[in-house]
Design an enzyme around this catalytic site. Structure first.
Site, PDB file in Angstrom:
ATOM      1  N   ASP A 193       0.818  -1.212   0.000  1.00  7.17           N
ATOM      2  CA  ASP A 193       0.000   0.000   0.000  1.00  7.17           C
ATOM      3  C   ASP A 193       0.854   1.265   0.000  1.00  7.17           C
ATOM      4  O   ASP A 193       0.459   2.287  -0.566  1.00  7.17           O
ATOM      5  CB  ASP A 193      -0.926   0.001   1.218  1.00  7.17           C
ATOM      6  CG  ASP A 193      -2.168  -0.834   0.985  1.00  7.17           C
ATOM      7  OD1 ASP A 193      -2.136  -1.704   0.098  1.00  7.17           O
ATOM      8  OD2 ASP A 193      -3.173  -0.630   1.686  1.00  7.17           O
TER       9      ASP A 193
ATOM     10  N   CYS B 103       0.981  -8.030   5.182  1.00  9.84           N
ATOM     11  CA  CYS B 103       0.525  -6.644   5.047  1.00  9.84           C
ATOM     12  C   CYS B 103      -0.983  -6.496   4.860  1.00  9.84           C
ATOM     13  O   CYS B 103      -1.732  -7.454   4.927  1.00  9.84           O
ATOM     14  CB  CYS B 103       1.314  -5.950   3.947  1.00  9.84           C
ATOM     15  SG  CYS B 103       3.034  -5.648   4.442  1.00  9.84           S
ATOM     16  N   ASP B 104      -1.385  -5.262   4.547  1.00  7.96           N
ATOM     17  CA  ASP B 104      -2.730  -4.746   4.767  1.00  7.96           C
ATOM     18  C   ASP B 104      -3.861  -5.610   4.226  1.00  7.96           C
ATOM     19  O   ASP B 104      -4.776  -5.973   4.957  1.00  7.96           O
ATOM     20  CB  ASP B 104      -2.844  -3.353   4.148  1.00  7.96           C
ATOM     21  CG  ASP B 104      -1.869  -2.360   4.753  1.00  7.96           C
ATOM     22  OD1 ASP B 104      -0.808  -2.790   5.220  1.00  7.96           O
ATOM     23  OD2 ASP B 104      -2.149  -1.166   4.738  1.00  7.96           O
ATOM     24  N   LYS B 105      -3.879  -5.898   2.934  1.00 11.22           N
ATOM     25  CA  LYS B 105      -4.981  -6.661   2.341  1.00 11.22           C
ATOM     26  C   LYS B 105      -4.656  -8.142   2.260  1.00 11.22           C
ATOM     27  O   LYS B 105      -5.546  -8.966   2.048  1.00 11.22           O
ATOM     28  CB  LYS B 105      -5.300  -6.141   0.927  1.00 11.22           C
ATOM     29  CG  LYS B 105      -5.442  -4.637   0.820  1.00 11.22           C
ATOM     30  CD  LYS B 105      -6.413  -4.064   1.822  1.00 11.22           C
ATOM     31  CE  LYS B 105      -6.367  -2.549   1.829  1.00 11.22           C
ATOM     32  NZ  LYS B 105      -5.086  -1.969   2.208  1.00 11.22           N
TER      33      LYS B 105
ATOM     34  N   CYS C 180       5.294  -1.802   8.372  1.00 14.87           N
ATOM     35  CA  CYS C 180       5.633  -0.480   8.909  1.00 14.87           C
ATOM     36  C   CYS C 180       5.477  -0.449  10.429  1.00 14.87           C
ATOM     37  O   CYS C 180       4.534  -1.011  10.991  1.00 14.87           O
ATOM     38  CB  CYS C 180       4.775   0.581   8.251  1.00 14.87           C
ATOM     39  SG  CYS C 180       5.041   0.681   6.465  1.00 14.87           S
TER      40      CYS C 180
ATOM     41  N   GLU D  30      -6.901   4.656  -0.311  1.00 12.33           N
ATOM     42  CA  GLU D  30      -6.539   5.279   0.954  1.00 12.33           C
ATOM     43  C   GLU D  30      -6.132   6.728   0.713  1.00 12.33           C
ATOM     44  O   GLU D  30      -5.491   7.046  -0.287  1.00 12.33           O
ATOM     45  CB  GLU D  30      -5.374   4.535   1.608  1.00 12.33           C
ATOM     46  CG  GLU D  30      -5.752   3.177   2.129  1.00 12.33           C
ATOM     47  CD  GLU D  30      -4.597   2.484   2.840  1.00 12.33           C
ATOM     48  OE1 GLU D  30      -4.867   1.452   3.469  1.00 12.33           O
ATOM     49  OE2 GLU D  30      -3.460   2.959   2.757  1.00 12.33           O
TER      50      GLU D  30
ATOM     51  N   SER E 104      -5.330   5.054   5.443  1.00  7.96           N
ATOM     52  CA  SER E 104      -4.256   4.200   5.939  1.00  7.96           C
ATOM     53  C   SER E 104      -4.405   4.060   7.446  1.00  7.96           C
ATOM     54  O   SER E 104      -4.909   4.958   8.124  1.00  7.96           O
ATOM     55  CB  SER E 104      -2.906   4.838   5.610  1.00  7.96           C
ATOM     56  OG  SER E 104      -1.878   4.294   6.412  1.00  7.96           O
TER      57      SER E 104
END
Length: 556
Positions: A80, A121-123, A193, A446, A472
């Protein structure tokens, strides 16, 4: 023990299947052992995933130690951070469904008896969990772990330091040299992150659901403990297969209630309001938006992590991680909920030892003296968001918990960024970014670049931002996303005009537009849906099928 893989390995008619397996080095002795899929999202594109090939080796070693046969395959993954601020972000959320679909295809086609998933990570994490719920076979998850904080100009840093540095540079608050320093030293190696952004929130959520071993969510990417946990998970999946403990036996309604409370206590990303309902649906459960607000009102916020606070995931890890948070919550949780350890959370926590008691007391507040009396996330409704919207209230300055100001209206992220960077946004304004929802984007981008620019220009305590897109996990300030119905569906956000007064009242969960209903109806009579911006490819199919953000933006 009857195995799914028997459909591939047993009987004279399966000689061709065994022949193909032997072409990859599988021996006769292994044909009688459970076949375990190792679902790895390793790639050379994402810092959070760059080390997962080595984590996969640890998982496979554990599977072999416990008598299984591992088969590793890869899934896609989008960073992302790299996709942020341009057309690439339209593809991030849609990748979640595609990840789940590809895992289903691989696992069903090859008849694995169990699987260990390795996302970060995110997704990618929610995509894997969605597949786990859909397939309902014995499953365990090893999330890849956070990145260590960077260090520049005598302060610990992370990716948000760089994003906000762009706004500071535009406002001439820092030099090119300072921005270059942030760029060079803020992100220091493998891992997701370093703050409590979406990736690390989802790792913590996975652990709270019971799908990872205790401690996995906060064990860092470069820490040998992560690799030991991976090996132990490889061994644990064999126990789950032997006992036929499937994903749906672990992830129940009680598990989701526990998880939302943990999410509220740590102040997790607003994206959990998208991902948890989508995951719940694949587990055969409903998770309405209102449930998050119910939990938020009764669960205190206990950890002040980035972006709302100054602590990093490393601090939470040293304080004891998710088991320490759950220990603080105590009887607020259903401690009879099962986990992949084969034991309940109550049993797990009875064996948990706080290694650093002073750090634990500093980082994780008590129920009697929380960081904030309510949870990290609030759900707002009103004339601007009849079906709901979401804000990370733990990252909002007290002066902006109630705010009223003129709307500054933009029909895309790019339009808003030009105005922000050109200094056209002033104290008191309410920036409205629309046509960025799951259908309108399409893809629900985002808005980290606009929110970070606002913060970097010193307006985070005086300017609000509202969007039918999303944020985010690194966003801070009075930023309200997931406004539904979205603009592309004719929601009230499509009817806002420049200068309209927007009213925000977070304590009372209100988001209103101060325009008479008759005026809004007149505007609606003149509104026409904009022509879609995408004409080909995956996003066309996604736009036709994706549902509302208030129900997780799942494909209907």
């Amino acid at each position: 023990m009857k195995l799914r893989s028997d459909e591939v390995t047993k009987g004279f008619e399966r000689a061709p299947h065994r022949s193909l397996l032997k072409a990859m080095g599988v021996i006769d002795n292994e044909m009688d052992r459970p076949f375990i899929g190792v679902v790895n999202s390793w790639s050379e594109l994402i810092p959070g995933h760059i080390h997962l090939d080595k984590l996969g080796e640890s998982v496979k070693a554990g599977i072999r130690l416990a008598g299984g046969v591992p088969f590793e395959f890869s899934t896609i993954g989008i960073c992302d951070g790299i996709a942020m601020g341009h057309e690439g972000m339209k593809y991030s959320l849609p990748s979640r469904e595609l990840i789940a679909d590809t895992i289903e295809l691989m696992v069903q086609a090859h008849r694995f008896d169990g699987m260990v998933m390795i996302p970060t990570c995110d997704k990618i994490v929610p995509g894997h969990l969605m597949a786990a719920g859909r397939l309902d076979i014995p499953t365990a998850v090893v999330t890849g772990g956070p990145m260590l904080p960077g260090f520049a100009d005598d302060e610990e840093r992370d990716l948000i330091s760089v994003f906000e540095g762009v706004g500071e540079r535009q406002n001439n608050n820092i030099t090119d040299e300072k921005l270059k320093m942030l760029e060079d030293y803020s992100c220091c190696g493998a891992g997701s992150c370093a703050g409590l952004f979406t990736a690390n929130t989802m790792a913590c959520v996975t652990e709270a659901l019971g799908m990872s071993l205790p401690g996995c969510g906060t064990a860092h990417a470069v820490d040998a403990r992560k690799f030991r946990l991976a090996k132990e998970t490889g061994m644990k999946i064999m126990e789950l297969v032997e006992k036929n403990i499937t994903a749906r036996q672990i992830v129940t309604k009680q598990a989701f209630d526990n998880t939302i409370k943990v999410d509220m206590a740590i102040g997790g990303s607003t994206n959990t309001v998208l991902h948890l309902p989508a995951i719940a649906r694949e587990f055969g459960l409903e998770l309405p938006l209102e449930r998050f607000d119910e939990m938020s009102r009764t669960t205190p916020h206990l950890t002040n992590l980035r972006p709302g606070g100054n602590h990093f995931l490393l601090d939470l890890e040293r304080a004891g991680g998710i088991p320490a948070v759950m220990q603080r919550l105590g009887d607020m949780l259903d401690l009879d909920a099962m986990t992949i350890t084969g034991q309940t959370w109550g049993q797990n926590l009875s064996n948990f030892v706080v290694v650093n008691p002073k750090t634990n007391a500093k980082i994780i507040k008590t129920l009697d003296d929380p960081a904030h009396p309510e949870g990290g996330i609030a759900i707002l409704k009103g004339s601007l968001s009849p079906e709901g919207s979401v804000i990370k209230q733990s990252a909002v300055h007290p002066d902006m918990m109630v705010h009223s100001g003129p709307a500054r209206v933009f029909d895309s992220e790019e339009e808003s960024m030009h105005a922000i960077m050109d200094g056209k946004i002033k104290s008191g304004d309410v920036v409205v970014i629309r046509y960025e929802g799951p259908k309108g984007g399409p893809g629900m981008r985002e808005m980290l670049s606009p929110t970070s620019a606002i913060a970097g220009m010193g307006l985070i305590e005086s300017v609000a931002l509202i969007t039918d897109g999303r944020f985010s996990g690194g966003t801070r300030g009075p930023c309200i996303g997931h406004v539904t119905p979205e603009a592309a569906q004719g929601g009230p956000i499509a009817l806002v005009q420049e200068g309209d007064t927007i009213q925000i009242d977070i304590p009372n969960r209100l988001l209103n537009i101060d325009v008479p209903p008759a005026v809004l109806e007149e505007r609606r009579s003149r509104w026409t849906k904009p022509e879609t911006k995408v004409k080909k490819g995956y996003l066309v199919r996604y736009q036709k099928s994706v549902g509302t953000a208030s129900r997780g933006s799942v494909l209907e």
